[in-house]
Design a protein around this motif. Structure first.
Motif, PDB file in Angstrom:
ATOM      1  N   SER A 245      59.048  36.843  15.981  1.00 36.73           N
ATOM      2  CA  SER A 245      58.973  37.334  14.604  1.00 36.73           C
ATOM      3  C   SER A 245      59.435  38.787  14.545  1.00 36.73           C
ATOM      4  O   SER A 245      59.242  39.561  15.498  1.00 36.73           O
ATOM      5  N   VAL A 246      60.042  39.156  13.430  1.00 32.75           N
ATOM      6  CA  VAL A 246      60.510  40.537  13.279  1.00 32.75           C
ATOM      7  C   VAL A 246      59.336  41.503  13.294  1.00 32.75           C
ATOM      8  O   VAL A 246      59.456  42.637  13.798  1.00 32.75           O
ATOM      9  N   ARG A 247      58.192  41.070  12.792  1.00 34.24           N
ATOM     10  CA  ARG A 247      57.009  41.945  12.812  1.00 34.24           C
ATOM     11  C   ARG A 247      56.496  42.150  14.226  1.00 34.24           C
ATOM     12  O   ARG A 247      56.015  43.235  14.561  1.00 34.24           O
ATOM     13  N   ARG A 248      56.595  41.109  15.059  1.00 33.90           N
ATOM     14  CA  ARG A 248      56.111  41.248  16.432  1.00 33.90           C
ATOM     15  C   ARG A 248      56.986  42.204  17.225  1.00 33.90           C
ATOM     16  O   ARG A 248      56.497  42.991  18.036  1.00 33.90           O
ATOM     17  N   ILE A 249      58.293  42.152  17.016  1.00 36.12           N
ATOM     18  CA  ILE A 249      59.194  43.079  17.709  1.00 36.12           C
ATOM     19  C   ILE A 249      58.900  44.509  17.260  1.00 36.12           C
ATOM     20  O   ILE A 249      58.827  45.428  18.081  1.00 36.12           O
ATOM     21  N   ASP A 250      58.715  44.683  15.948  1.00 37.59           N
ATOM     22  CA  ASP A 250      58.352  46.012  15.432  1.00 37.59           C
ATOM     23  C   ASP A 250      57.033  46.486  16.041  1.00 37.59           C
ATOM     24  O   ASP A 250      56.907  47.637  16.471  1.00 37.59           O
ATOM     25  N   ALA A 251      56.066  45.588  16.094  1.00 42.56           N
ATOM     26  CA  ALA A 251      54.745  45.956  16.612  1.00 42.56           C
ATOM     27  C   ALA A 251      54.800  46.348  18.080  1.00 42.56           C
ATOM     28  O   ALA A 251      54.035  47.213  18.528  1.00 42.56           O
ATOM     29  N   ALA A 252      55.706  45.737  18.839  1.00 44.66           N
ATOM     30  CA  ALA A 252      55.808  46.063  20.260  1.00 44.66           C
ATOM     31  C   ALA A 252      56.117  47.539  20.456  1.00 44.66           C
ATOM     32  O   ALA A 252      55.559  48.194  21.349  1.00 44.66           O
ATOM     33  N   ALA A 253      57.023  48.067  19.624  1.00 49.28           N
ATOM     34  CA  ALA A 253      57.330  49.499  19.700  1.00 49.28           C
ATOM     35  C   ALA A 253      56.233  50.336  19.073  1.00 49.28           C
ATOM     36  O   ALA A 253      55.802  51.365  19.618  1.00 49.28           O
ATOM     37  N   ARG A 254      55.738  49.896  17.925  1.00 46.95           N
ATOM     38  CA  ARG A 254      54.781  50.692  17.160  1.00 46.95           C
ATOM     39  C   ARG A 254      53.454  50.858  17.906  1.00 46.95           C
ATOM     40  O   ARG A 254      52.808  51.916  17.825  1.00 46.95           O
ATOM     41  N   GLU A 255      53.051  49.830  18.638  1.00 48.65           N
ATOM     42  CA  GLU A 255      51.779  49.912  19.368  1.00 48.65           C
ATOM     43  C   GLU A 255      51.828  50.990  20.448  1.00 48.65           C
ATOM     44  O   GLU A 255      50.841  51.693  20.680  1.00 48.65           O
ATOM     45  N   VAL A 256      52.950  51.132  21.129  1.00 42.67           N
ATOM     46  CA  VAL A 256      53.082  52.156  22.168  1.00 42.67           C
ATOM     47  C   VAL A 256      52.883  53.546  21.559  1.00 42.67           C
ATOM     48  O   VAL A 256      52.152  54.389  22.102  1.00 42.67           O
ATOM     49  N   ILE A 257      53.535  53.777  20.444  1.00 45.20           N
ATOM     50  CA  ILE A 257      53.464  55.092  19.803  1.00 45.20           C
ATOM     51  C   ILE A 257      52.093  55.330  19.188  1.00 45.20           C
ATOM     52  O   ILE A 257      51.518  56.424  19.298  1.00 45.20           O
ATOM     53  N   SER A 258      51.524  54.300  18.568  1.00 41.53           N
ATOM     54  CA  SER A 258      50.217  54.449  17.927  1.00 41.53           C
ATOM     55  C   SER A 258      49.106  54.703  18.944  1.00 41.53           C
ATOM     56  O   SER A 258      48.226  55.555  18.731  1.00 41.53           O
ATOM     57  N   ARG A 259      49.151  53.990  20.062  1.00 43.53           N
ATOM     58  CA  ARG A 259      48.115  54.161  21.083  1.00 43.53           C
ATOM     59  C   ARG A 259      48.138  55.564  21.685  1.00 43.53           C
ATOM     60  O   ARG A 259      47.116  56.054  22.172  1.00 43.53           O
ATOM     61  N   ALA A 260      49.283  56.208  21.629  1.00 40.17           N
ATOM     62  CA  ALA A 260      49.386  57.570  22.149  1.00 40.17           C
ATOM     63  C   ALA A 260      48.986  58.607  21.106  1.00 40.17           C
ATOM     64  O   ALA A 260      49.006  59.806  21.388  1.00 40.17           O
ATOM     65  N   GLY A 261      48.643  58.142  19.891  1.00 47.18           N
ATOM     66  CA  GLY A 261      48.187  59.052  18.855  1.00 47.18           C
ATOM     67  C   GLY A 261      49.255  59.570  17.919  1.00 47.18           C
ATOM     68  O   GLY A 261      48.994  60.475  17.116  1.00 47.18           O
ATOM     69  N   TYR A 262      50.452  58.980  17.971  1.00 45.47           N
ATOM     70  CA  TYR A 262      51.557  59.481  17.142  1.00 45.47           C
ATOM     71  C   TYR A 262      52.009  58.465  16.092  1.00 45.47           C
ATOM     72  O   TYR A 262      53.103  58.589  15.541  1.00 45.47           O
ATOM     73  N   GLY A 263      51.181  57.485  15.801  1.00 46.12           N
ATOM     74  CA  GLY A 263      51.578  56.427  14.873  1.00 46.12           C
ATOM     75  C   GLY A 263      52.017  56.925  13.509  1.00 46.12           C
ATOM     76  O   GLY A 263      52.976  56.409  12.923  1.00 46.12           O
ATOM     77  N   LYS A 264      51.327  57.930  12.984  1.00 45.59           N
ATOM     78  CA  LYS A 264      51.664  58.411  11.635  1.00 45.59           C
ATOM     79  C   LYS A 264      52.981  59.178  11.605  1.00 45.59           C
ATOM     80  O   LYS A 264      53.501  59.497  10.526  1.00 45.59           O
ATOM     81  N   PHE A 265      53.540  59.462  12.788  1.00 47.69           N
ATOM     82  CA  PHE A 265      54.812  60.184  12.847  1.00 47.69           C
ATOM     83  C   PHE A 265      55.992  59.249  13.115  1.00 47.69           C
ATOM     84  O   PHE A 265      57.085  59.705  13.421  1.00 47.69           O
ATOM     85  N   PHE A 266      55.734  57.946  13.013  1.00 49.76           N
ATOM     86  CA  PHE A 266      56.793  56.931  13.110  1.00 49.76           C
ATOM     87  C   PHE A 266      56.752  56.137  11.818  1.00 49.76           C
ATOM     88  O   PHE A 266      56.068  55.126  11.708  1.00 49.76           O
ATOM     89  N   GLY A 267      57.501  56.590  10.826  1.00 46.16           N
ATOM     90  CA  GLY A 267      57.341  56.062   9.479  1.00 46.16           C
ATOM     91  C   GLY A 267      58.330  54.999   9.055  1.00 46.16           C
ATOM     92  O   GLY A 267      58.168  54.410   7.983  1.00 46.16           O
ATOM     93  N   HIS A 268      59.360  54.740   9.844  1.00 45.91           N
ATOM     94  CA  HIS A 268      60.368  53.748   9.433  1.00 45.91           C
ATOM     95  C   HIS A 268      60.270  52.497  10.283  1.00 45.91           C
ATOM     96  O   HIS A 268      59.494  52.428  11.247  1.00 45.91           O
ATOM     97  N   GLY A 269      61.043  51.496   9.934  1.00 50.10           N
ATOM     98  CA  GLY A 269      61.050  50.256  10.693  1.00 50.10           C
ATOM     99  C   GLY A 269      61.701  50.439  12.054  1.00 50.10           C
ATOM    100  O   GLY A 269      62.457  51.392  12.284  1.00 50.10           O
ATOM    101  N   THR A 270      61.446  49.501  12.949  1.00 57.62           N
ATOM    102  CA  THR A 270      61.996  49.576  14.302  1.00 57.62           C
ATOM    103  C   THR A 270      63.466  49.200  14.344  1.00 57.62           C
ATOM    104  O   THR A 270      64.186  49.626  15.250  1.00 57.62           O
ATOM    105  N   GLY A 271      63.934  48.426  13.374  1.00 57.54           N
ATOM    106  CA  GLY A 271      65.337  48.050  13.428  1.00 57.54           C
ATOM    107  C   GLY A 271      65.830  47.361  12.182  1.00 57.54           C
ATOM    108  O   GLY A 271      65.064  46.984  11.300  1.00 57.54           O
TER     109      GLY A 271
END
Length: 340
Positions: A245-271
């Motif tokens: 799913s397109v959401r799962r691919i997006d989440a794969a990247a977003r989870e890495v950034i969010s877990r490091a505490g920078y989720g709010k600084f990644f505001g656009h889609g992954t692709g």
């Protein structure tokens, strides 16, 4: 539906081959008609393969006249493309025709690429990549962002690109926090992170790639942010396979950034998909829908943008294969290869 009215030039080119800048395509069950004015008559006769050509003097009136002749009763139209004013005029000229808005139903029309289309995207990637290598010796402290962007666009044209896919982004230092920061008169400074987003068009098909360079030895925070974005990109690339799913691919990247505490600084889609348009289906974001399929081509481009400090974005294009994906862009995104 008795027919679909195509208004976007990308879909018109995809369906009938016309490469000009104005026209309309009626795609009926049994009859297909491309319409344009006298400026494009000879061009249309040479290019259009899957439809007959009809000339009009006034676009909306000419289209309506042909639809009446075809006895169309239910007409689909590209809802994201057709303006309200054009819709109003068509409705007035065709009071007995039911106009049916189409959006998601045709959004994926061009999403799966043929080998010929992928070949053109590869060529666009190659032109842009070689041009970027021409630029690298000029990326140094004291160079102006706009000068670098202009040079890169000129090199892409000289190497065979038709036009830049979009105005080249060069955003250095604190300006790297602007995801679409237009190249400015700012001069690059030593230790700057510099985001360069670039692409070209070849035979109608686009490339799109982003590199983030560091002018000199990175400091600990620069290294941390860069490595984090790179890990996020690698996770998303590993998640790409037919049926994902397109959401799962997006989440794969977003989870890495969010877990490091920078989720709010990644505001656009992954692709996003790419082809005849720079942005097309699929949409890899938390709001996207559906799954990727073999033959789709899209970007993987996570980023982190810290106001007042700068940003990092890394973007590659991928083709979905039978078991995973092939990365079409080939300039290295490893940190050690992006220190200049």
């Amino acid at each position: 539906l008795d027919a679909i009215l195509f208004w976007s030039l990308e879909n018109i080119r995809y369906l009938c081959g016309f490469t000009g800048s104005d026209g309309a395509l009626i795609w009926g069950v049994e009859e297909r008609v491309f319409l344009s004015d006298s400026r494009y008559e000879e061009q249309a006769k040479a290019e259009v393969k899957a439809a007959v050509f009809q000339k009009y003097r006034k676009k909306v009136e000419g289209v309506a006249q042909r639809l009446r002749a075809m006895k169309v009763k239910r007409l689909g139209f590209e809802a994201p493309v057709l303006s309200w004013e054009t819709h109003r005029r068509l409705s007035g000229l065709l009071p007995r025709v039911c106009l049916v808005p189409l959006s998601g139903e045709i959004a994926g029309l061009r999403a799966r690429k043929t080998p010929e289309e992928i070949g053109k995207i590869r060529r666009a990637v190659d032109i842009a990549s070689q041009s970027f290598r021409d630029l690298l010796p000029r990326v140094k402290a004291g160079a102006r962002e706009k000068t670098l962007a202009d040079f890169l666009e000129i090199r892409m044209k000289r190497r065979g690109g038709e036009d830049p896919s979009f105005p080249t982004i060069v955003a250095s230092g604190y300006r790297g926090a602007l995801p679409h920061g237009k190249a400015s008169e700012k001069k690059l400074e030593r230790r700057d992170l510099t985001v360069i987003d670039f692409g070209t068009r070849y035979e109608g098909y686009h490339s799109d790639e982003t590199k983030t360079l560091i002018l000199g030895r990175p400091d600990p925070l620069q290294k941390k942010i860069y490595d984090l974005v790179r890990r996020a990109q690698e996770k998303a690339l590993a998640a790409v396979r037919p049926g994902a799913s397109v959401r799962r691919i997006d989440a794969a990247a977003r989870e890495v950034i969010s877990r490091a505490g920078y989720g709010k600084f990644f505001g656009h889609g992954t692709g996003h998909g790419i082809g005849l348009a720079v942005h097309e289906a699929p949409n890899l974001s938390p709001r996207g829908s559906g799954a990727v399929k073999e033959g789709m081509v899209f970007s993987i481009e996570p980023g982190i943008y810290l106001p007042g400090w700068g940003g990092v974005r890394l973007e590659d294009l991928v083709r979905v294969t039978g078991r995973g994906c092939e990365v079409l862009t080939y300039l290295s995104k490893d940190l050690k290869d992006n220190i200049v």
